[in-house]
Write a protein that holds these residues in place. Structure first.
Motif, PDB file in Angstrom:
ATOM      1  N   ALA A 178       0.978  -0.967   0.024  1.00 31.99           N
ATOM      2  CA  ALA A 178       0.257   0.031   0.148  1.00 31.99           C
ATOM      3  C   ALA A 178       0.877   1.229  -0.014  1.00 31.99           C
ATOM      4  N   LYS A 179       1.436   1.316  -1.172  1.00 32.21           N
ATOM      5  CA  LYS A 179       2.567   2.348  -1.288  1.00 32.21           C
ATOM      6  C   LYS A 179       1.989   4.028  -0.780  1.00 32.21           C
ATOM      7  N   ASP A 180       0.882   4.146  -0.622  1.00 24.29           N
ATOM      8  CA  ASP A 180       0.235   5.585  -0.425  1.00 24.29           C
ATOM      9  C   ASP A 180       0.148   5.625   1.077  1.00 24.29           C
ATOM     10  N   ASN A 181       0.182   4.751   1.887  1.00 24.11           N
ATOM     11  CA  ASN A 181       0.166   4.615   3.269  1.00 24.11           C
ATOM     12  C   ASN A 181       0.818   3.419   3.834  1.00 24.11           C
ATOM     13  N   PRO A 182       1.840   3.387   4.471  1.00 22.96           N
ATOM     14  CA  PRO A 182       2.162   2.120   5.132  1.00 22.96           C
ATOM     15  C   PRO A 182       1.673   1.657   6.299  1.00 22.96           C
ATOM     16  N   ASN A 183       0.708   2.500   6.831  1.00 21.57           N
ATOM     17  CA  ASN A 183      -0.086   2.023   8.079  1.00 21.57           C
ATOM     18  C   ASN A 183      -1.191   1.253   7.850  1.00 21.57           C
ATOM     19  N   LYS A 184      -1.363   0.807   6.409  1.00 21.72           N
ATOM     20  CA  LYS A 184      -2.600   0.076   6.140  1.00 21.72           C
ATOM     21  C   LYS A 184      -2.345  -1.430   6.569  1.00 21.72           C
ATOM     22  N   ILE A 185      -0.984  -1.868   6.496  1.00 24.86           N
ATOM     23  CA  ILE A 185      -0.692  -3.151   6.935  1.00 24.86           C
ATOM     24  C   ILE A 185       0.227  -2.838   8.218  1.00 24.86           C
ATOM     25  N   PHE A 186      -0.663  -3.291   9.578  1.00 28.78           N
ATOM     26  CA  PHE A 186       0.333  -2.968  10.578  1.00 28.78           C
ATOM     27  C   PHE A 186       0.123  -3.867  12.167  1.00 28.78           C
ATOM     28  N   LEU A 187       0.852  -3.835  12.872  1.00 29.78           N
ATOM     29  CA  LEU A 187       0.901  -4.437  14.244  1.00 29.78           C
ATOM     30  C   LEU A 187       0.491  -3.346  15.469  1.00 29.78           C
ATOM     31  N   LEU A 188      -0.409  -3.673  16.289  1.00 35.50           N
ATOM     32  CA  LEU A 188      -0.808  -2.536  17.188  1.00 35.50           C
ATOM     33  C   LEU A 188      -0.741  -3.125  18.676  1.00 35.50           C
ATOM     34  N   ARG A 189      -0.499  -2.549  19.456  1.00 43.46           N
ATOM     35  CA  ARG A 189      -0.338  -2.584  20.932  1.00 43.46           C
ATOM     36  C   ARG A 189      -1.184  -1.343  21.647  1.00 43.46           C
ATOM     37  N   LYS A 190      -2.184  -1.801  22.256  1.00 44.56           N
ATOM     38  CA  LYS A 190      -3.096  -0.671  22.769  1.00 44.56           C
ATOM     39  C   LYS A 190      -2.854  -0.739  24.352  1.00 44.56           C
ATOM     40  N   GLY A 191      -3.437   0.191  25.290  1.00 45.85           N
ATOM     41  CA  GLY A 191      -3.538   0.223  26.562  1.00 45.85           C
ATOM     42  C   GLY A 191      -2.234   0.999  27.069  1.00 45.85           C
ATOM     43  N   LEU A 192      -1.446   1.830  26.485  1.00 43.45           N
ATOM     44  CA  LEU A 192      -0.443   2.287  26.859  1.00 43.45           C
ATOM     45  C   LEU A 192      -0.739   3.723  27.487  1.00 43.45           C
ATOM     46  N   LYS A 193       0.011   3.928  28.466  1.00 42.81           N
ATOM     47  CA  LYS A 193      -0.199   5.132  29.295  1.00 42.81           C
ATOM     48  C   LYS A 193       1.414   5.834  29.448  1.00 42.81           C
ATOM     49  N   LEU A 194       1.415   7.030  29.123  1.00 39.26           N
ATOM     50  CA  LEU A 194       2.770   7.741  28.935  1.00 39.26           C
ATOM     51  C   LEU A 194       2.379   9.274  30.100  1.00 39.26           C
ATOM     52  N   LYS A 195       3.298   9.688  30.611  1.00 34.52           N
ATOM     53  CA  LYS A 195       3.116  10.703  31.375  1.00 34.52           C
ATOM     54  C   LYS A 195       3.786  11.931  30.609  1.00 34.52           C
ATOM     55  N   LYS A 196       2.698  13.059  30.249  1.00 35.31           N
ATOM     56  CA  LYS A 196       3.036  14.009  29.569  1.00 35.31           C
ATOM     57  C   LYS A 196       4.235  14.778  29.786  1.00 35.31           C
ATOM     58  N   GLY A 197       5.134  15.022  29.004  1.00 36.14           N
ATOM     59  CA  GLY A 197       6.397  16.033  29.285  1.00 36.14           C
ATOM     60  C   GLY A 197       7.599  15.052  29.681  1.00 36.14           C
ATOM     61  N   LYS A 198       7.327  13.644  29.768  1.00 43.29           N
ATOM     62  CA  LYS A 198       8.735  12.696  30.161  1.00 43.29           C
ATOM     63  C   LYS A 198       9.244  12.171  28.985  1.00 43.29           C
ATOM     64  N   THR A 199      10.499  11.837  28.880  1.00 46.80           N
ATOM     65  CA  THR A 199      11.148  11.164  27.947  1.00 46.80           C
ATOM     66  C   THR A 199      11.020   9.775  27.880  1.00 46.80           C
ATOM     67  N   TYR A 200      10.994   9.011  26.799  1.00 48.92           N
ATOM     68  CA  TYR A 200      10.890   7.604  26.783  1.00 48.92           C
ATOM     69  C   TYR A 200      11.541   7.162  25.447  1.00 48.92           C
ATOM     70  N   THR A 201      12.166   5.978  25.765  1.00 50.58           N
ATOM     71  CA  THR A 201      12.876   5.149  24.495  1.00 50.58           C
ATOM     72  C   THR A 201      11.900   3.875  24.178  1.00 50.58           C
ATOM     73  N   ILE A 202      11.673   3.839  22.960  1.00 49.70           N
ATOM     74  CA  ILE A 202      10.941   2.627  22.385  1.00 49.70           C
ATOM     75  C   ILE A 202      12.127   1.901  21.634  1.00 49.70           C
ATOM     76  N   SER A 203      12.070   0.467  21.789  1.00 53.69           N
ATOM     77  CA  SER A 203      13.075  -0.020  20.844  1.00 53.69           C
ATOM     78  C   SER A 203      12.531  -1.426  20.686  1.00 53.69           C
ATOM     79  N   PHE A 204      12.714  -2.159  19.580  1.00 60.76           N
ATOM     80  CA  PHE A 204      12.341  -3.431  19.136  1.00 60.76           C
ATOM     81  C   PHE A 204      13.502  -3.922  18.171  1.00 60.76           C
ATOM     82  N   TRP A 205      13.262  -5.261  17.610  1.00 61.01           N
ATOM     83  CA  TRP A 205      14.122  -5.755  16.698  1.00 61.01           C
ATOM     84  C   TRP A 205      13.500  -5.830  15.514  1.00 61.01           C
TER      85      TRP A 205
END
Length: 194
Positions: free
Chosen positions: A78-105
Motif C-alpha cells: 500500500a505505497k500511499d500509506n504504510p500504516n495499512k498493514i500494521f501491528l498494534l499494541r493498545k493500553g499504553l499510558k505515558l506521562k506527558k512531558g517525560k522522555t521515553y525510548t521505544i526499541s524493538f528488533w
C-alpha cells in the motif's frame, strides 16, 4: 557516624529505586510473542485507492532471542500509506512531558528498509477523543537478513497541536505496507528515561 551511614544507605536505595524504575519496560506482557498475539492486534485494510494483501502471523522458528517473532508477508503493498498493514499494541499510558525510548528488533532482506512507527490515541486505542499523535516516523534499517535493533527516543508531547493526544489511552503501531516481501519484528521495549 551511624547517622551518616544510614543517610548514605538511604540515598543509595533511593537512587537504585529510581534507576530500577527508569529501566522497567512499560510493555509488560508478551513483548516477545511467546504467547502468540496476546495483547496485540493486526490489521490489513484498504480503500478505493489501495487494497493491500498481507498475512501477519507468529513465526515459532525464528525469534530474536527465543523462537517466537512476528512475521509479516506482504503480497501487495500500500505505497500511499504504510500504516495499512500494521501491528498494534493498545493500553499504553505515558506521562506527558517525560522522555521515553521505544526499541524493538527487526529483520528483512531489503537493503534499505524501514517500518513506520506511530504512537497515537484514537477510538481504536480506547480513547474517547479524536485522533492525536505523539510519534510518527519511519525507522530505517539495513535489511541484511540479520536482526537489527531499532529505537527512538521521544518526549511525550503532542506532535500536532491541533490534534492533542490522550496520554492515558495510547497505542503503538508498526506499519509495514510500503513494499512487497517479508518482515520479522520481536522484543518490544518501552522505558521512561527521566
Amino acid at each position: 557516624m551511624k547517622k551518616n551511614h544510614a543517610l548514605i544507605t538511604g540515598l543509595l536505595c533511593c537512587i537504585l529505586c529510581i534507576s530500577s524504575y527508569a529501566q522497567k519496560t512499560l510493555i509488560k506482557e508478551n513483548h516477545t510473542f511467546t504467547e502468540n498475539l496476546k495483547n496485540w492486534e493486526t490489521e490489513v485494510w484498504g480503500d478505493t485507492r489501495s487494497q493491500p494483501k498481507a498475512k501477519i502471523v507468529i513465526d515459532n522458528k525464528d525469534g530474536h532471542d527465543d523462537k517466537a517473532s512476528i512475521k509479516v508477508l506482504i503480497d501487495k503493498a500500500a505505497k500511499d500509506n504504510p500504516n495499512k498493514i500494521f501491528l498494534l499494541r493498545k493500553g499504553l499510558k505515558l506521562k506527558k512531558g517525560k522522555t521515553y525510548t521505544i526499541s524493538f528488533w527487526a529483520k528483512s532482506r531489503v537493503a534499505d528498509d524501514s517500518v513506520r512507527l506511530l504512537i497515537y490515541s484514537s477510538e481504536e486505542t480506547g480513547s474517547s477523543k479524536n485522533w492525536g499523535g505523539v510519534v510518527e516516523r519511519d525507522l530505517r534499517f539495513l535489511g541484511d537478513g540479520t536482526w537489527q535493533q531499532l529505537s527512538h527516543t521521544f518526549e511525550a508531547k503532542d506532535k500536532y497541536p491541533g490534534a492533542p493526544a490522550d496520554f492515558g489511552d495510547l497505542g503503538i503501531s508498526i506499519g509495514f505496507g510500503s513494499r512487497k516481501g517479508e518482515y520479522h519484528v520481536d522484543n518490544f521495549k518501552l522505558v521512561r528515561i527521566d
